[in-house]
Motif scaffolding. Sequence first.
Motif, PDB file in Angstrom:
ATOM      1  N   GLU A  14      14.631 -61.098 -45.450  1.00  9.44           N
ATOM      2  CA  GLU A  14      15.465 -62.300 -45.343  1.00  9.44           C
ATOM      3  C   GLU A  14      16.943 -61.920 -45.267  1.00  9.44           C
ATOM      4  OE1 GLU A  14      14.520 -65.255 -48.279  1.00  9.44           O
ATOM      5  OE2 GLU A  14      16.268 -66.445 -47.666  1.00  9.44           O
ATOM      6  N   ALA A  15      17.338 -60.961 -46.087  1.00  8.80           N
ATOM      7  CA  ALA A  15      18.749 -60.537 -46.093  1.00  8.80           C
ATOM      8  C   ALA A  15      19.142 -59.928 -44.744  1.00  8.80           C
ATOM      9  CB  ALA A  15      18.971 -59.520 -47.210  1.00  8.80           C
ATOM     10  N   CYS A  16      18.168 -59.331 -44.071  1.00  9.31           N
ATOM     11  CA  CYS A  16      18.465 -58.670 -42.782  1.00  9.31           C
ATOM     12  C   CYS A  16      18.087 -59.550 -41.591  1.00  9.31           C
ATOM     13  CB  CYS A  16      17.731 -57.338 -42.704  1.00  9.31           C
ATOM     14  SG  CYS A  16      18.252 -56.189 -43.959  1.00  9.31           S
ATOM     15  N   ARG A  17      17.870 -60.832 -41.823  1.00 13.97           N
ATOM     16  CA  ARG A  17      17.526 -61.804 -40.762  1.00 13.97           C
ATOM     17  C   ARG A  17      16.264 -61.379 -40.004  1.00 13.97           C
ATOM     18  NH1 ARG A  17      21.979 -64.808 -38.489  1.00 13.97           N
ATOM     19  NH2 ARG A  17      21.155 -64.256 -36.464  1.00 13.97           N
ATOM     20  N   LEU A  18      15.268 -60.919 -40.781  1.00 17.00           N
ATOM     21  CA  LEU A  18      13.998 -60.520 -40.151  1.00 17.00           C
ATOM     22  C   LEU A  18      12.856 -61.323 -40.765  1.00 17.00           C
ATOM     23  CD1 LEU A  18      14.552 -56.654 -40.268  1.00 17.00           C
ATOM     24  CD2 LEU A  18      14.550 -58.057 -38.208  1.00 17.00           C
ATOM     25  N   GLU A  19      11.698 -61.252 -40.120  1.00 17.16           N
ATOM     26  CA  GLU A  19      10.498 -61.898 -40.665  1.00 17.16           C
ATOM     27  C   GLU A  19       9.363 -60.898 -40.661  1.00 17.16           C
ATOM     28  OE1 GLU A  19       9.629 -65.301 -38.311  1.00 17.16           O
ATOM     29  OE2 GLU A  19      11.095 -66.569 -39.325  1.00 17.16           O
ATOM     30  N   LYS A  20       8.333 -61.210 -41.424  1.00 19.83           N
ATOM     31  CA  LYS A  20       7.144 -60.341 -41.414  1.00 19.83           C
ATOM     32  C   LYS A  20       6.515 -60.373 -40.023  1.00 19.83           C
ATOM     33  CE  LYS A  20       5.494 -61.312 -46.108  1.00 19.83           C
ATOM     34  NZ  LYS A  20       5.426 -60.025 -46.763  1.00 19.83           N
ATOM     35  N   PRO A  21       5.802 -59.321 -39.640  1.00 21.52           N
ATOM     36  CA  PRO A  21       5.034 -59.384 -38.389  1.00 21.52           C
ATOM     37  C   PRO A  21       4.011 -60.531 -38.467  1.00 21.52           C
ATOM     38  CG  PRO A  21       5.013 -57.167 -39.315  1.00 21.52           C
ATOM     39  CD  PRO A  21       5.645 -58.044 -40.332  1.00 21.52           C
ATOM     40  N   PHE A  22       3.641 -61.086 -37.305  1.00 21.71           N
ATOM     41  CA  PHE A  22       2.710 -62.223 -37.288  1.00 21.71           C
ATOM     42  C   PHE A  22       1.412 -61.897 -38.015  1.00 21.71           C
ATOM     43  CE2 PHE A  22       5.146 -63.271 -33.337  1.00 21.71           C
ATOM     44  CZ  PHE A  22       5.776 -64.376 -33.878  1.00 21.71           C
ATOM     45  N   VAL A  23       0.957 -60.668 -37.835  1.00 23.79           N
ATOM     46  CA  VAL A  23      -0.324 -60.283 -38.411  1.00 23.79           C
ATOM     47  C   VAL A  23      -0.289 -60.323 -39.948  1.00 23.79           C
ATOM     48  CG1 VAL A  23       0.057 -57.773 -38.497  1.00 23.79           C
ATOM     49  CG2 VAL A  23      -2.230 -58.651 -38.037  1.00 23.79           C
ATOM     50  N   MET A  24       0.917 -60.256 -40.545  1.00 21.16           N
ATOM     51  CA  MET A  24       1.046 -60.303 -42.008  1.00 21.16           C
ATOM     52  C   MET A  24       1.376 -61.701 -42.513  1.00 21.16           C
ATOM     53  SD  MET A  24       3.147 -56.780 -42.736  1.00 21.16           S
ATOM     54  CE  MET A  24       3.194 -56.882 -44.503  1.00 21.16           C
TER      55      MET A  24
END
Lengths: 270, 252
Positions: free
Chosen positions: B231-241
Amino acid sequence: MNVISAAVIDLKQLELLAQGQTTVHGHDARVKVLVTLFFIVSVVSYNRYEISGLLPFIFFPVTMVYRANLPIPYLARKMLLICPLVLLIGIFNPLFDRSTLWQLGSLEISGGCISLLSLLIRSLLTIGAALILVATTGFTTICQALERLGIPDVFTVQLLFLHRYIFVLVEEAERASRARELRSCGSKGRGIASVGSLIGHLLLRTWQRAERIHTAMLSRGFTGQFHGHRQAHFGRSDLIFLVGWSATFLLMRTIDPAALLGRFITGYFP
Amino acid sequence: MSHHIVEVKNLRHVYPDGTVALSNVSFRITHGESVAIIGANGAGKSTLLQHLNGCIAATAGEIAIGHTPLTRGTLPHIRRTVGMVFQYPDDQLFMPTVFEDVAFGPLNQGLPDDMVAERVREALEQVGAAHLSAKPPYHLSGGEKKRVAIATVLAMSPDVLVMDEPTSGLDPTARRQLITLLRRFQHTKIFTSHDLDMVLDLCPRTIVLHEGTIMADGATGDIFADDRLLEACRLEKPFVMQGCPVCGMKGK
């Protein structure tokens, strides 16, 4: 279709024609460059009022188009594009040069009109020969041939980059122009102000893209020289092609076959 | 000495307009590793990659490939060692035919013609593009262009393969084919990507960049399990996760 897209497809068509497999395509590029150069020099060496001497030179482009199986309508369209420019250059000839050169009954044809016609024929012949050279050889191979003929690298590499970046510029222009058109709703899209800004952006974007291409070239070991893979095979057929056409041009230039034919006919039917 | 080691120490890059793109970036990638560099847009991923074969000069810091420091003198050697596949294949393909494009690198290396032809054939076969050899690059589909772009680099026999957004712009099948292809390569591999499922598939190790600095460097599974970091790095988990939004089944 967008005018710019059509222009890109047209340019690419010329490169695709160079992939042909005819005997003309198979000749050494250096030979084709030299023959085209002899042809152009022969054609432009005539005086400004010459017409009959130029006509036999049509034999060369016609033979090449036939032997290389090139599409005539495509080449004709390309050659016609140049006509307005030639007319613009020669348009004042009939106004300034009014001395009568030919007289057909009561019809007097001035030297200006003859020189304009001569200029037009010469332009069509030389542009035609250059187009045929590109369509049977390919731009990159021509540059490599020039290099092998002793033209310094710096010129040939500049030519290659120019050729490559024309496509880059045109593709960028196509995208920008389409985006503008779609938001212009059929109007002029705020006129010259938006066009000016578009051209400015186009320059910057093309610059950035050109830099990316250059970086990609550097990454693959480019050091300022293009190394051609196609080997030059100067064979007997290339020698015959070179000597045959050069001799033909020399003969046409010195004996004027059209005038000879005229004298022959008037000799038989006085 | 291994040619496959990539070592970056205290790398800093400032663009001419004053933007600090990279700051104090350090990592070491060893022989045969497959590493992803991820981060939001503008995090500095592409800038970092372009340093690895000297396309951009560092403002400060050191880079060494296989223990050879990157300097102006070692640049030709480094560029032979590090094969760079750019994000947009159109930037990478500039010769009249696919064959000539793939031959461009080996010819610049000064290889004899028969060896160049052999290298081109092998590289195109490796990416399944041998049938495209005579085609002009602008007549290829996006997936084909990407594969040929990879072949242009493989033909130079690099030790380290660096790829900027390899799966961007590809349809699902072309993407899957590319992932399968990349998995087969034995090179040291460094990718940047927003395709985090691909990262999970291919890279046991991940480096997270945020605003030009390294926020995390570790096992890919651990990084994607850290919600706060992502979240801090403006990312999300891969869809598979992420689990299924329809049936509610939990992700892997």
